[in-house]
Design a protein around this motif. Structure first.
Motif, short mmCIF file in Angstrom:
data_model
loop_
_atom_site.label_atom_id
_atom_site.label_comp_id
_atom_site.label_asym_id
_atom_site.label_seq_id
_atom_site.Cartn_x
_atom_site.Cartn_y
_atom_site.Cartn_z
N THR A 1 -50.69 -44.41 17.27
CA THR A 1 -49.56 -43.78 16.59
C THR A 1 -49.88 -42.28 16.48
OG1 THR A 1 -50.53 -44.08 14.41
CG2 THR A 1 -49.09 -45.84 15.22
N ILE A 2 -48.86 -41.47 16.36
CA ILE A 2 -49.07 -40.01 16.32
C ILE A 2 -48.20 -39.40 15.23
CG2 ILE A 2 -48.99 -37.84 17.64
CD1 ILE A 2 -49.05 -39.58 20.21
N GLU A 3 -48.81 -38.55 14.43
CA GLU A 3 -48.04 -37.76 13.47
C GLU A 3 -47.96 -36.32 13.99
OE1 GLU A 3 -48.38 -36.01 8.95
OE2 GLU A 3 -48.95 -38.11 9.28
N VAL A 4 -46.75 -35.80 14.07
CA VAL A 4 -46.52 -34.45 14.60
C VAL A 4 -46.09 -33.53 13.46
CG1 VAL A 4 -45.21 -33.06 16.24
CG2 VAL A 4 -45.79 -35.40 16.82
N ASN A 5 -46.77 -32.40 13.34
CA ASN A 5 -46.44 -31.39 12.31
C ASN A 5 -45.89 -30.12 12.95
OD1 ASN A 5 -49.48 -32.45 10.83
ND2 ASN A 5 -47.46 -33.06 10.15
N TYR A 6 -45.04 -29.43 12.21
CA TYR A 6 -44.49 -28.15 12.67
C TYR A 6 -44.00 -27.38 11.45
CZ TYR A 6 -40.12 -30.74 12.04
OH TYR A 6 -39.11 -31.50 11.50
N LYS A 7 -43.73 -26.10 11.66
CA LYS A 7 -43.26 -25.25 10.56
C LYS A 7 -41.85 -25.64 10.16
CE LYS A 7 -41.88 -20.94 11.15
NZ LYS A 7 -41.86 -19.48 11.39
N ALA A 8 -41.67 -25.99 8.89
CA ALA A 8 -40.35 -26.37 8.39
C ALA A 8 -39.38 -25.22 8.55
CB ALA A 8 -40.45 -26.78 6.92
N GLY A 9 -38.15 -25.55 8.92
CA GLY A 9 -37.12 -24.52 9.08
C GLY A 9 -36.98 -24.03 10.50
N SER A 10 -37.91 -24.38 11.39
CA SER A 10 -37.82 -23.97 12.79
C SER A 10 -37.07 -25.04 13.57
CB SER A 10 -39.21 -23.78 13.39
OG SER A 10 -39.12 -23.65 14.80
N THR A 11 -35.86 -24.71 13.98
CA THR A 11 -35.07 -25.69 14.73
C THR A 11 -35.68 -25.95 16.11
OG1 THR A 11 -33.62 -23.89 15.48
CG2 THR A 11 -32.90 -25.16 13.57
N ALA A 12 -36.33 -24.94 16.69
CA ALA A 12 -36.95 -25.12 18.01
C ALA A 12 -38.08 -26.13 17.95
CB ALA A 12 -37.47 -23.77 18.53
N PHE A 13 -38.94 -26.01 16.92
CA PHE A 13 -40.06 -26.95 16.79
C PHE A 13 -39.55 -28.34 16.40
CE2 PHE A 13 -42.87 -23.14 15.42
CZ PHE A 13 -43.02 -22.77 16.74
N LEU B 1 -49.24 -24.20 4.39
CA LEU B 1 -49.85 -25.53 4.28
C LEU B 1 -50.24 -26.04 5.66
CD1 LEU B 1 -50.66 -28.06 2.70
CD2 LEU B 1 -48.27 -28.84 2.89
N LEU B 2 -49.37 -25.83 6.64
CA LEU B 2 -49.67 -26.24 8.00
C LEU B 2 -50.93 -25.53 8.50
CD1 LEU B 2 -49.02 -27.66 10.67
CD2 LEU B 2 -47.44 -25.77 11.20
N SER B 3 -51.01 -24.22 8.26
CA SER B 3 -52.19 -23.45 8.69
C SER B 3 -53.46 -23.99 8.04
CB SER B 3 -52.02 -21.97 8.34
OG SER B 3 -50.95 -21.41 9.06
N THR B 4 -53.37 -24.29 6.75
CA THR B 4 -54.52 -24.83 6.03
C THR B 4 -54.96 -26.16 6.62
OG1 THR B 4 -53.86 -23.72 3.98
CG2 THR B 4 -55.36 -25.59 3.78
N ASN B 5 -54.01 -27.05 6.87
CA ASN B 5 -54.34 -28.36 7.44
C ASN B 5 -54.96 -28.24 8.82
OD1 ASN B 5 -53.35 -29.53 5.15
ND2 ASN B 5 -51.49 -30.37 6.07
N LEU B 6 -54.43 -27.32 9.63
CA LEU B 6 -54.98 -27.14 10.98
C LEU B 6 -56.42 -26.67 10.91
CD1 LEU B 6 -52.01 -25.49 12.96
CD2 LEU B 6 -52.60 -27.91 12.73
#
Length: 541
Positions: A382-394, A421-426
């Motif tokens: 299974t895969i969880e995919v993260n991206y910056k909220a608010g970016s329609t492209a991502f 938060l995404l940067s911190t998690n990465l």
């Protein structure tokens, strides 16, 4: 512009709109000519002389004899020394540019020529030639009339700086420099460029006027030094729809960052195209997917290659960019043909290849998904995919990936999150897969922070954990070589390794979109921001 710049201070501006205006007011020793995206001498009379010595390198510059400040006084090496002090000193709002000049340890001013100096730099790398000339030079007479920084040596700003934090002169200068006046005042924002800030009506517009007798006019060997329009007005229009309406009503001469759907519409509007030319240059910003190689599920490169084949880049470009993007095999722009590895095949969605690669990696297809025994435990893929909220492209990329994965039986969860938060998690390596974009330029190819294993520990920029002994060796060699032919060979090999390892997966380079009124000539359109050089515009005959 969507918003007013926070500041036009040439040391701590924070956005592309501010940079465009600062570029018209101030100059650096070297800069890019948007006519051909080449680095050329601006304040400098020529490219620097480079002399490598043991542990340091000297970059010697000659300032143009004609170069003067607004008050008519000459631009000198003392102004360069003052600028370096401002960029390197503690207490000042200089965190944005300070890292860029850390390697510059001292300045040596020619005793017999006030316009000649050498920068003493630690070590050597090819991009130092650009970096030594890529910061705006400040007028010491205007920014520091009391000569508060004069007693401080540039060399004293390269070690521990704690003692200087109690320096009374520096504290007095910092109180002034960090004030709003140094970033907003028409009296202060005067450099060696061809324009002056005439008026700043907050929330409405910023108006620049051409200097009446600018030194850069008619220098035979420097046609890239321009100040053609008499007046330039940047309109502040927060809403995209309103900005586009102003363009359609012929109230704007230039509009950039036009949304793809609207750009398609005006491309089909013949009456609009009678008045405006439309451009979509390849930008130096690419979108990529990152996979956490430290995750047991993703540690085998065949699993990662399978995932790469689920990235339906063609569909993602079509839906999220309306085809205003160029697919890429790696982090080198396809437009930079001498460095791009065109022999590599662009990966496409291929369910059969995905199945084959997963099976080769030890995964077994069962009724409800793919399973594998890892470290004695039965695991489902299974895969969880993260991206910056608010970016329609991502978000679009994540959803299309989710759909393609479902077709081969891989459950995917998509999660938008706040960027910090995404940067911190990465950086903590607490993720499985993510989408992000990176901006660059065609001048510097230092990928070490992103891809070298020395940056792969927790907190480092190499968040995917990518790296092999060979890739580390190639990255080191790219930074050392001075030969374009050798650099091309190394960069193409790096792209091959990235393609094989499939941890840092480059997807596509964006295309920018702008409209320029046809009454103008000498329009230099580029993938470099701000995509055009308004100072070069001339009126059609």
């Amino acid at each position: 512009m969507a918003v007013d710049p926070e500041t036009l201070n040439p040391v701590n501006y924070s956005d592309a709109g501010a940079l465009q205006i600062v570029n018209l007011l101030f100059q650096s020793m070297l800069s890019a000519d948007l006519a051909d995206d080449k680095i050329k001498p601006f304040l400098a009379a020529e490219m620097p002389q480079v002399e490598r010595q043991d542990s340091v390198t000297l970059f010697t510059y000659q300032i143009r004899e004609e170069a003067t400040w607004t008050d008519g006084s000459p631009v000198t090496a003392a102004d360069v020394a003052f600028t370096l002090k401002v960029l390197k000193a503690p207490l000042l709002n200089n965190e944005f540019l300070k890292p860029q000049v850390q390697f510059i340890r001292d300045i040596r001013i020619d005793a017999s020529n006030s316009k000649r100096f050498a920068l003493v730099c630690a070590g050597y790398s090819p991009e130092m030639e650009l970096l030594t000339g890529d910061f705006f030079i400040l007028p010491a007479y205007l920014f520091d009339p009391e000569a508060l920084l004069q007693p401080i040596e540039v060399a004293a700003l390269s070690g521990g700086l704690s003692e200087l934090e109690n320096n009374e002169n520096l504290k007095a200068f910092a109180a002034k420099f960090n004030s709003q006046e140094y970033g907003h005042s028409t009296a202060m924002l005067q450099g060696s460029g061809g324009y002056l800030l005439e008026e700043w009506a907050n929330g409405q517009y910023l108006a620049l006027k051409r200097k009446s007798d600018w030194w850069g006019n008619d220098i035979p060997d420097a046609p890239h030094l321009t100040a053609n329009p008499e007046r330039i007005s940047f309109q502040v229009i927060p809403d995209n729809t309103t900005a586009l309406l102003a363009l359609k009503n012929r109230q704007l001469d230039v509009l950039e960052n036009i949304e793809a759907a609207e750009f398609d519409k005006i491309r089909n509007d013949e009456s609009f195209k009678e008045d405006y030319s439309l451009y979509s240059p390849d930008a130096y910003e690419f979108v990529y997917a990152g996979l956490n190689t430290r995750s047991p599920k993703l540690s085998d490169k065949r699993t990662r290659q399978a995932i790469a084949h689920l990235l339906d880049v063609t569909s993602i470009i079509q839906v999220s960019q309306r085809n205003y993007a160029t697919p890429t095999v790696g982090p080198i722009p396809p437009s930079v043909q001498e460095y791009y590895n065109s022999s590599l095949e662009l990966r496409s969605y291929n369910a059969d290849k995905v199945t084959s690669l997963l099976s080769a990696s030890g995964w077994q297809k069962e009724q409800d998904g793919w399973y594998k025994t890892i470290n004695g435990q039965r695991e489902q893929l299974t895969i969880e995919v993260n991206y910056k909220a608010g970016s329609t492209a991502f978000e679009t990329a994540a959803i299309i990936f989710q759909q393609r994965a479902a077709e081969v039986g891989i459950p995917v969860q998509v999660q938008g999150m706040e960027n910090s938060l995404l940067s911190t998690n990465l950086r903590r390596h607490e993720y499985e897969m993510f989408f992000r974009s990176l901006s660059g330029n065609p001048f510097v190819y230092d990928f070490q922070p992103l891809l070298h294993t020395t940056f792969a520990s927790e907190g480092g920029m190499n968040v995917t954990g990518f790296g092999t002994p060979e890739s580390d060796s190639v990255l080191d060699a790219i930074n050392r070589t001075e030969s374009p032919q050798e650099k091309a060979k190394l960069l193409k090999r790096l792209q091959e390794i990235l393609h094989e390892e499939a941890a840092f997966i480059s997807m596509y380079y964006r295309q920018d979109r702008l409209a320029v009124h046809r009454r103008f000539d000498n329009i230099k359109v580029s993938g470099l921001k701000p995509n055009y050089d308004v100072s070069a515009f001339t009126l059609q005959e």
